[in-house]
Design a protein around this motif. Structure first.
Motif, short mmCIF file in Angstrom:
data_model
loop_
_atom_site.label_atom_id
_atom_site.label_comp_id
_atom_site.label_asym_id
_atom_site.label_seq_id
_atom_site.Cartn_x
_atom_site.Cartn_y
_atom_site.Cartn_z
N ASP A 152 -60.70 71.58 104.53
CA ASP A 152 -61.95 71.97 105.19
C ASP A 152 -62.93 70.81 105.33
OD1 ASP A 152 -62.39 72.04 102.23
OD2 ASP A 152 -64.43 72.50 102.88
N HIS A 153 -63.87 70.99 106.26
CA HIS A 153 -65.03 70.09 106.34
C HIS A 153 -66.24 70.93 106.76
CE1 HIS A 153 -66.90 66.24 106.11
NE2 HIS A 153 -67.26 66.25 107.38
N LEU A 154 -67.24 70.30 107.36
CA LEU A 154 -68.54 70.96 107.51
C LEU A 154 -68.75 71.74 108.80
CD1 LEU A 154 -70.53 67.90 106.10
CD2 LEU A 154 -69.96 69.99 104.86
N HIS A 175 -62.35 61.08 107.99
CA HIS A 175 -62.08 60.42 106.71
C HIS A 175 -62.05 61.48 105.61
CE1 HIS A 175 -63.59 57.47 103.42
NE2 HIS A 175 -62.29 57.39 103.51
N ASP A 176 -63.02 62.38 105.65
CA ASP A 176 -63.23 63.42 104.63
C ASP A 176 -62.93 64.79 105.23
OD1 ASP A 176 -64.16 65.01 102.56
OD2 ASP A 176 -66.28 64.54 102.89
N ASN A 177 -61.76 65.35 105.19
CA ASN A 177 -60.62 64.86 104.49
C ASN A 177 -59.36 65.05 105.35
OD1 ASN A 177 -58.99 63.91 102.40
ND2 ASN A 177 -58.80 65.91 101.48
N ALA A 209 -62.89 75.23 101.39
CA ALA A 209 -64.25 75.26 100.85
C ALA A 209 -64.52 74.28 99.73
CB ALA A 209 -64.60 76.69 100.40
N GLU A 210 -63.90 73.09 99.85
CA GLU A 210 -64.23 72.02 98.89
C GLU A 210 -65.67 71.61 99.08
OE1 GLU A 210 -64.70 67.75 97.53
OE2 GLU A 210 -65.08 68.65 99.47
N GLU A 211 -66.06 71.53 100.35
CA GLU A 211 -67.41 71.04 100.66
C GLU A 211 -68.49 72.00 100.17
OE1 GLU A 211 -67.46 68.11 101.48
OE2 GLU A 211 -66.01 67.57 103.03
N GLN A 212 -68.12 73.24 99.90
CA GLN A 212 -69.09 74.22 99.38
C GLN A 212 -69.07 74.26 97.86
OE1 GLN A 212 -67.38 75.22 102.28
NE2 GLN A 212 -69.21 75.08 103.54
N CYS A 215 -71.86 57.27 107.43
CA CYS A 215 -71.09 58.32 108.11
C CYS A 215 -70.62 59.43 107.17
CB CYS A 215 -69.89 57.73 108.85
SG CYS A 215 -70.39 56.88 110.36
N TYR A 216 -70.84 59.25 105.86
CA TYR A 216 -70.43 60.28 104.91
C TYR A 216 -71.14 61.59 105.25
CZ TYR A 216 -70.18 62.91 100.54
OH TYR A 216 -69.99 63.90 99.61
N HIS A 217 -70.37 62.63 105.50
CA HIS A 217 -70.90 63.96 105.84
C HIS A 217 -71.80 63.95 107.08
CE1 HIS A 217 -70.01 66.37 101.94
NE2 HIS A 217 -68.97 65.72 102.39
N GLN A 218 -71.53 63.02 108.01
CA GLN A 218 -72.28 62.97 109.26
C GLN A 218 -71.31 63.11 110.44
OE1 GLN A 218 -75.59 63.04 109.16
NE2 GLN A 218 -75.55 62.80 106.92
ZN ZN Z 1 -66.94 65.93 101.66
#
Ligand code: ZN
Length: 539
Positions: free
Chosen positions: A319-321, A337-339, A371-374, A490-493
């Motif tokens: 998952d991501h955002l 990149h993530d992920n 849901a890693e990001e959560q 760029c992390y989480h962008q």
């Molecule tokens: Zn992340």
């Protein structure tokens, strides 16, 4: 066990441990079949706009799961969960009403400005009514360090005020905990868990930028808007009713009005467990809107050839955002990149395993968690509802955000020194002329910030490593400099997107490295252990 076997056993262990298996033809072919082209193609697809940022419970999830299913079927994998590749994960979305005031003594504090509060309970209203405030230092109960901030204390119905990080951070030269290297006792998630075990009604962490490793704005932003939790049978009633943070200024003012000096009490808390009733009370009512929805973990298994019921589990979060409709211009958080990289990495490792002529002795599973990001929710769900018994799960190998900065001479081990899995990693690194190194910022507690941690917490030895800091040659060093500038921020962008200019050399090597580690463990009879100094042990 007969005598003869007893005599030969150590040799067998030695042989498998040092990878005689990993010298076979079939292994070498599978190892070198891990290719840049395949990895690129997976990353490109998973992070394309079509996948809409892979947010749980959206069309992005459907597309991701379909992509995984299609590939794992093609490679001949069995579904990992009975006859399904999916493990449903019920998520709870909690959105707190931002119009909330926290009163302590005569003072009132404002949401996001100098405090944040919320709840993990599936409850529309939770409140503290004149709940007695107790300062509990680091709020740590760690028998292995002979440290218990709650010793002899009854905090039932009370609100505890807690320092961030652990006592080692303030005593880097001393012998407390692991010095600057953060232990799990330093993570904010731990603070609420322990306060809950102690029966507190509320828990407030005092924010300080250095020991937290991030500023107040990170707290304010990540605590506003919807929060996700796992749906729990008890509605999370075992958790403290109110969880929150106080800004440093707010905390100092609370202590001062109560007749205490924050810095002095903190200095005491650094020396040893401390509990101090502050002689004041906290009141707050948190109103939330609640919504349940279902997401999925994906799991595929390669059954072992002899020790079928023993498992090695690879993890990566798929998952991501997602996307932000309110944002102008590019509004898709592609999460290349993530992920997408880690997802692609364990896909390729899985394909390599499937191509082996001689299948490993133990079963190998590939678990793509949601849901890693959560807050590591998919992996937490798996750890609480394991498909394969945890006591039969030999090891977890996790990948999160692979190295896009080109090949390196070192391999950075996050949570260096925690388990014997590093012996396997070291052996695999040697083949690539690489050496193990400790992660760059051990005080930031990254070991507690990706999915292997969910398995570590329940005792399964878990490894999290990725490309290091020393470029393999001058050309790579030049590339690294250039790419660091492009990737900065760029992390989480939305700019975390696939670039044709990415050097995949590091991703290829790290995937091969992880393939070898899993292969050796899956062909061994050993049960790698946690090191004694680790805060995790098998139950
Ligand atoms: Zn992340």
């Amino acid at each position: 066990m007969n005598l003869q076997l007893k005599h030969t056993l150590p040799a067998v262990i030695l042989a498998t441990h040092f990878g005689v298996q990993a010298g076979s033809n079939s292994f070498d072919q599978a190892y070198s079949s891990i290719s840049e082209a395949d990895l690129r193609s997976h990353v490109k697809t998973l992070s394309s706009d079509e996948f809409e940022g892979r947010q749980p419970t959206t069309i992005g999830e459907e597309k991701t799961l379909a992509y995984l299913t299609e590939n794992f079927k093609k490679w001949g994998f069995k579904p990992g969960n009975g006859n399904s590749f999916l493990q449903p994960v019920e998520l709870l979305r909690i959105e707190a009403d931002p119009n909330v005031v926290l009163s302590i003594g005569d003072d009132s504090f404002t949401y996001k400005e100098n405090m944040v509060v919320g709840t993990s309970r599936e409850q529309e209203t939770v409140s503290l009514k004149e709940s007695e405030l107790v300062f509990v230092g680091y709020g740590v109960n760690a028998p292995e360090y002979n440290w218990n901030d709650y010793k002899g204390l009854d905090v039932k119905g009370k609100t505890v005020v807690i320092l961030v990080n652990d006592p080692g951070f303030a005593n880097p030269e001393g012998d407390k905990f692991q010095g600057k290297t953060m232990t799990y006792y330093g993570r904010w998630t731990y603070k609420y868990e322990e306060a809950s075990r102690q029966g507190a009604a509320g828990a407030l962490i005092v924010h300080e930028t250095e020991p937290a490793s991030y500023g107040w704005s990170v707290v304010a932003n990540s605590w506003s808007g919807p929060q996700y939790k796992l749906v729990q049978p008890d509605g999370n009633k075992g958790r403290v009713a109110v969880e929150g943070w106080l800004s440093l200024d707010a905390a100092k003012s609370v202590f001062k009005k109560a007749g205490y000096d924050f810095d002095k009490l903190k200095a005491k808390a650094n020396k040893g467990p401390i509990a101090q009733t502050l002689g004041t009370t906290a009141s707050v009512t948190v109103k939330s809107s609640l919504k349940r929805s279902t997401s999925n973990n994906f799991i595929a298994t390669l059954p072992g050839s002899s020790a079928k019921d023993e498992h090695v589990i690879y993890t990566a979060h798929w998952d991501h955002l997602g996307k932000d409709p309110a944002k102008e211009g590019d509004n898709i958080y592609n999460g290349a990149h993530d992920n997408a990289t880690g997802t692609a990495g364990i896909m390729e490792i899985a394909r390599a395993f499937a191509s082996l002529k001689q299948k490993p002795k133990r079963s190998v599973s590939f678990l793509f968690v949601t849901a890693e990001e959560q807050g590591l929710l998919g992996s937490q769900y798996y750890a609480e509802n394991p498909i394969y018994p945890l006591s039969k799960t030999v090891a977890n190998l996790n990948i999160d955000a692979m190295n896009i900065m080109g090949r390196t001479k070192d391999i950075s081990v996050v949570g260096f020194g925690k388990s014997e899995l590093e012996t396997y990693l070291e052996k695999a690194a040697k083949r690539q002329n690489r050496h193990l190194a400790q992660e760059g910022h051990p005080q930031a507690g990254y070991y507690y910030r990706s999915d292997h941690f969910s398995l570590a917490k329940v005792g399964v030895p878990a490894l999290y490593a990725k490309g290091g800091d020393i470029p393999v040659d001058d050309e790579t060093a030049q590339y690294r400099k250039k790419m660091s500038v492009i990737q900065r921020g760029c992390y989480h962008q939305v700019c975390d997107q696939y670039r044709e200019s990415w050097d995949f050399g590091g991703i290829v090597e790290d995937s091969q490295l992880y393939f070898e580690v899993g292969y050796d463990i899956a062909n061994s009879q050993d049960w790698p252990k946690w090191n004694k100094t680790s805060e995790f042990q098998r139950p």
